[in-house]
Scaffold this motif. Structure first.
Motif, short mmCIF file in Angstrom:
data_model
loop_
_atom_site.label_atom_id
_atom_site.label_comp_id
_atom_site.label_asym_id
_atom_site.label_seq_id
_atom_site.Cartn_x
_atom_site.Cartn_y
_atom_site.Cartn_z
N GLY A 53 0.71 -8.84 7.83
CA GLY A 53 2.16 -8.87 7.96
C GLY A 53 2.82 -7.57 7.53
N VAL A 54 4.10 -7.48 7.85
CA VAL A 54 4.92 -6.32 7.50
C VAL A 54 5.17 -6.31 6.00
N GLN A 55 5.13 -5.13 5.41
CA GLN A 55 5.39 -4.90 3.98
C GLN A 55 4.38 -5.58 3.05
N LYS A 56 3.22 -5.94 3.58
CA LYS A 56 2.15 -6.51 2.75
C LYS A 56 1.01 -5.50 2.71
N PRO A 57 0.80 -4.83 1.58
CA PRO A 57 -0.20 -3.76 1.54
C PRO A 57 -1.64 -4.26 1.68
N VAL A 58 -2.44 -3.47 2.40
CA VAL A 58 -3.89 -3.64 2.45
C VAL A 58 -4.43 -2.60 1.47
N VAL A 59 -5.13 -3.05 0.44
CA VAL A 59 -5.65 -2.14 -0.58
C VAL A 59 -7.16 -1.99 -0.37
N PHE A 60 -7.62 -0.74 -0.32
CA PHE A 60 -9.05 -0.48 -0.16
C PHE A 60 -9.38 0.83 -0.88
N TYR A 61 -10.66 1.12 -0.97
CA TYR A 61 -11.13 2.30 -1.70
C TYR A 61 -11.95 3.19 -0.78
N MET A 62 -11.79 4.50 -0.94
CA MET A 62 -12.63 5.47 -0.25
C MET A 62 -13.90 5.61 -1.08
N SER A 63 -15.00 5.98 -0.44
CA SER A 63 -16.28 6.06 -1.15
C SER A 63 -16.30 7.15 -2.22
N ASN A 64 -15.46 8.17 -2.08
CA ASN A 64 -15.46 9.27 -3.04
C ASN A 64 -14.29 9.21 -4.02
N GLU A 65 -13.64 8.07 -4.13
CA GLU A 65 -12.42 7.96 -4.94
C GLU A 65 -12.38 6.62 -5.67
N SER A 66 -12.06 6.66 -6.97
CA SER A 66 -11.99 5.42 -7.76
C SER A 66 -10.59 4.81 -7.72
N ARG A 67 -9.61 5.57 -7.25
CA ARG A 67 -8.23 5.05 -7.17
C ARG A 67 -7.99 4.44 -5.79
N PRO A 68 -7.18 3.38 -5.70
CA PRO A 68 -7.00 2.67 -4.43
C PRO A 68 -6.15 3.44 -3.41
N VAL A 69 -6.38 3.08 -2.15
CA VAL A 69 -5.58 3.54 -1.03
C VAL A 69 -4.84 2.32 -0.50
N GLU A 70 -3.57 2.48 -0.10
CA GLU A 70 -2.80 1.37 0.44
C GLU A 70 -2.35 1.67 1.86
N LEU A 71 -2.52 0.68 2.74
CA LEU A 71 -2.02 0.73 4.11
C LEU A 71 -0.92 -0.30 4.21
N VAL A 72 0.27 0.11 4.69
CA VAL A 72 1.40 -0.80 4.81
C VAL A 72 2.02 -0.65 6.19
N PHE A 73 2.18 -1.77 6.89
CA PHE A 73 2.91 -1.76 8.15
C PHE A 73 4.38 -2.02 7.84
N THR A 74 5.26 -1.18 8.38
CA THR A 74 6.69 -1.32 8.08
C THR A 74 7.48 -1.90 9.24
N GLN A 75 6.96 -1.76 10.46
CA GLN A 75 7.67 -2.27 11.63
C GLN A 75 6.68 -2.69 12.69
N VAL A 76 6.91 -3.85 13.30
CA VAL A 76 6.09 -4.35 14.38
C VAL A 76 7.02 -4.69 15.54
N SER A 77 6.79 -4.05 16.68
CA SER A 77 7.55 -4.39 17.89
C SER A 77 6.57 -4.82 18.97
N LYS A 78 7.06 -5.13 20.14
CA LYS A 78 6.20 -5.65 21.20
C LYS A 78 5.07 -4.69 21.57
N LYS A 79 5.36 -3.38 21.57
CA LYS A 79 4.36 -2.42 22.03
C LYS A 79 4.01 -1.34 21.01
N GLU A 80 4.51 -1.45 19.77
CA GLU A 80 4.28 -0.37 18.81
C GLU A 80 4.34 -0.90 17.37
#
Length: 93
Positions: A53-80
């Motif tokens: 969903g929108v504004q719900k972060p996906v938290v994951f880690y890179m193999s070379n990093e102990s600190r998290p990375v966040e992916l956040v979707f801010t807008q969802v439209s029909k084609k983008e």
């Protein structure tokens, strides 16, 4: 943390931040959800994203990093979709 903005169209696949590639599988404008696949790091680990969903972060880690990375979707439209990735700032900065 460093922020990388992105816009992707339906069925698009490209790099959204250094070492992070995202493939859009499905956009549900009604539910404001996205399905796709993240390829993370030099070893291209796959992370499946389902009904994210929108504004719900996906938290994951890179193999070379102990600190998290966040992916956040801010807008969802029909084609983008739009969003951002928050990555840890390298220790040297």
């Amino acid at each position: 943390r460093k922020r990388y903005e992105f816009n992707l169209s339906a069925k698009d696949a490209r790099s959204i931040a250094p070492g992070i590639h995202f493939t859009v599988k499905r956009i549900d404008n009604g539910k404001q959800e996205v399905d796709g696949t993240l390829q993370v790091g030099p070893d291209s680990r796959n992370v499946t994203i389902r009904a994210q969903g929108v504004q719900k972060p996906v938290v994951f880690y890179m193999s070379n990093e102990s600190r998290p990375v966040e992916l956040v979707f801010t807008q969802v439209s029909k084609k983008e979709i739009s969003g951002y990735v928050l990555m840890p700032t390298p220790s040297s900065e």
